[in-house]
Design an enzyme around this catalytic site. Structure first.
Site, mmCIF file in Angstrom:
data_model
loop_
_atom_site.group_PDB
_atom_site.id
_atom_site.type_symbol
_atom_site.label_atom_id
_atom_site.label_comp_id
_atom_site.label_asym_id
_atom_site.label_seq_id
_atom_site.Cartn_x
_atom_site.Cartn_y
_atom_site.Cartn_z
ATOM 1 N N SER A 157 0.839 -1.204 0.000
ATOM 2 C CA SER A 157 0.000 0.000 0.000
ATOM 3 C C SER A 157 0.870 1.248 0.000
ATOM 4 C CB SER A 157 -0.905 0.001 1.235
ATOM 5 O OG SER A 157 -1.737 -1.120 1.220
ATOM 6 N N ARG A 243 -4.672 -4.182 12.869
ATOM 7 C CA ARG A 243 -5.974 -4.883 12.765
ATOM 8 C C ARG A 243 -7.085 -4.087 13.434
ATOM 9 N NH1 ARG A 243 -2.755 -10.551 13.498
ATOM 10 N NH2 ARG A 243 -2.207 -10.632 11.292
ATOM 11 N N GLU A 364 -4.090 -7.435 6.140
ATOM 12 C CA GLU A 364 -3.570 -7.417 7.519
ATOM 13 C C GLU A 364 -3.941 -8.731 8.215
ATOM 14 O OE1 GLU A 364 -3.462 -3.759 9.603
ATOM 15 O OE2 GLU A 364 -2.888 -2.661 7.805
#
Ligand SMILES: Cc1cc2nc3c(=O)[nH]c(=O)nc-3n(C[C@H](O)[C@H](O)[C@H](O)COP(=O)(O)OP(=O)(O)OC[C@H]3O[C@@H](n4cnc5c(N)ncnc54)[C@H](O)[C@@H]3O)c2cc1C
Length: 388
Positions: A157, A243, A364
């Site tokens: 990302s 998370r 993730e």
């Protein structure tokens, strides 16, 4: 136990909501449609401290509790989950650098990252190593006073638009597993770093995703984060918070979708009545709100466990990520359904929120891997842990 937000926490959330309405909401649809990375808006978020929310003060971060950071991320994600999710990844990578970086790395990059002038990517996944993250093959060899890096990373990302790569690479031999992985801060523009094409994605279009390859990339040895062999632990500690952040992006997106549905049900008339008059739809809305509140509370519980350093914090982070990203997606999908055909067209934000939130169930750590983590804690070893 106090479920009420403090005055400070409400102030954070209010500031974030105002920022989201002024800087993200008017542009989010265009950034999605044109795949524009909103670098200026992220820099403005940095001016408010949103690029170093829980990063240590030593690098200019606000060092807020994770729970407080969720309040900010939720407000931003309610209008633009894609840009917000990138900001959360930047926060995670910045926290890792500030927590485990040596003085030189922290003084070069720390404040530039927490202020949002520079951006960071988190580089763990490889083309052949996704869920099985401990099997990464990218190598970092210590040669004299430098590490020489070779290998490749996938799905990174921000890649191509960020300035620092928090990179996990193998320093031990091929059989060394998780204990042979180390973490590094790698300037993103060094010779030998090559970026792949911008991936075309279903959502998260306001942030680029690319492969990165490393061909004899040399970094000073003091760019190591923590000690050799600690990289997997550092990567997983980053992801505990990551998370919670991704779960929060789902809660925020679902909150945004729910608000649209609530309003639309009052406005749209069929069979001579507003949709709000149909009890089947009232029940749907009630279930959506109930699921959303449950997801939000689970995320806040996991965040408070992480803040308290609880031994079961990782399990709760996995539970929160699994539950909130599934529940959030379902709430957005129901909100889209309540809009009928209008939910499916781009004039309304529902289809964008849905496309953006879908990947939260994948990255993730996929939601299957979240179940692996939770199940392992409950069943593995000599002393299975009760979940209470
Ligand atoms: C848009 C996007 C952005 C991303 N950003 C980043 C980033 O910034 N940095 C980064 O490092 N990574 C990033 N990722 C990578 C992401 O974390 C991985 O895609 C994810 O961990 C899954 O790995 P994989 O795609 O290789 O799937 P695989 O691991 O190949 O899994 C395929 C399927 O099998 C299931 N599965 C695998 N093993 C098991 C098992 N033991 N039990 C049950 N089911 C299993 C998975 O849940 C999944 O459904 C990004 C991904 C995407 C799509």
């Amino acid at each position: 136990m106090d479920f009420e937000l403090s005055e400070d926490q409400r102030a954070f959330a209010d500031t974030a909501r105002q920022f989201a309405q002024a800087e993200l909401a008017p542009h989010a649809a265009e950034w999605d449609a044109q795949a524009i990375f909103p670098r200026d808006a992220i820099a403005k978020a940095g001016e408010l401290g949103f690029c170093g929310l829980y990063a240590p003060e030593r690098i200019g971060g606000l060092q807020l509790p994770r729970l407080d950071a969720t309040l900010v991320f939720e407000e931003l994600a309610a209008v633009d989950p894609s840009t917000t999710a990138f900001i959360t990844i930047h926060n995670m990578a910045t926290w890792m650098l500030g927590t485990w970086g040596q003085d030189g790395v922290c003084s070069t990059w720390g404040e530039r990252l927490t202020s949002g002038q520079k951006l960071a990517s988190y580089c763990l996944t490889e083309p052949g190593s996704g869920s099985d993250a401990a099997s990464i093959k990218t190598r970092a060899e210590l040669v004299g006073s430098e590490y020489v890096i070779n290998g490749s990373k996938a799905f990174i990302s921000g890649a191509g638009s960020t300035d620092v790569l928090v990179l996990m690479a193998r320093t031990g031999d091929a059989q060394s597993g998780a204990g042979g992985i180390s973490a590094f801060a790698v300037p993103a523009n060094l010779p030998g770093i090559h970026y792949g094409k911008k991936e075309e994605k279903m959502g998260w279009n306001s942030q680029p995703t690319r492969q990165i390859s490393f061909d004899n990339v040399r970094i000073p040895a003091d760019h190591l984060l923590g000690r050799e062999g600690e990289g997997f632990k550092i990567a997983m500690k980053g992801l505990d918070g990551g998370r919670i952040n991704i779960a929060t992006c789902s809660v925020g997106a679902a909150q945004g979708a729910l608000a649209h549905a609530q309003q639309y049900m009052q406005e749209r008339k069929q069979f001579g009545k507003p949709l709000a008059a149909f009890q089947a739809l009232q029940f749907k809305l009630a279930d959506m709100a109930t699921e959303l509140v449950a997801a939000r509370q689970m995320v806040r519980l996991a965040a408070s466990k992480l803040d308290a350093g609880a031994p079961d914090a990782s399990t709760y982070c996995a539970m929160a990520k699994r539950f909130a990203t599934d529940a959030g997606f379902d709430v957005i999908n129901d909100a889209l359904q309540l809009h009928g055909g209008y939910g499916y067209i781009r004039e309304y934000p529902l289809e964008r929120l849905l496309r953006d939130a879908r990947v939260h169930q994948i990255l993730e750590g996929t939601n299957e891997i979240m179940r692996v983590i939770i199940g392992r804690r409950m069943l593995d070893g000599d002393a299975p842990q009760a979940i209470r």
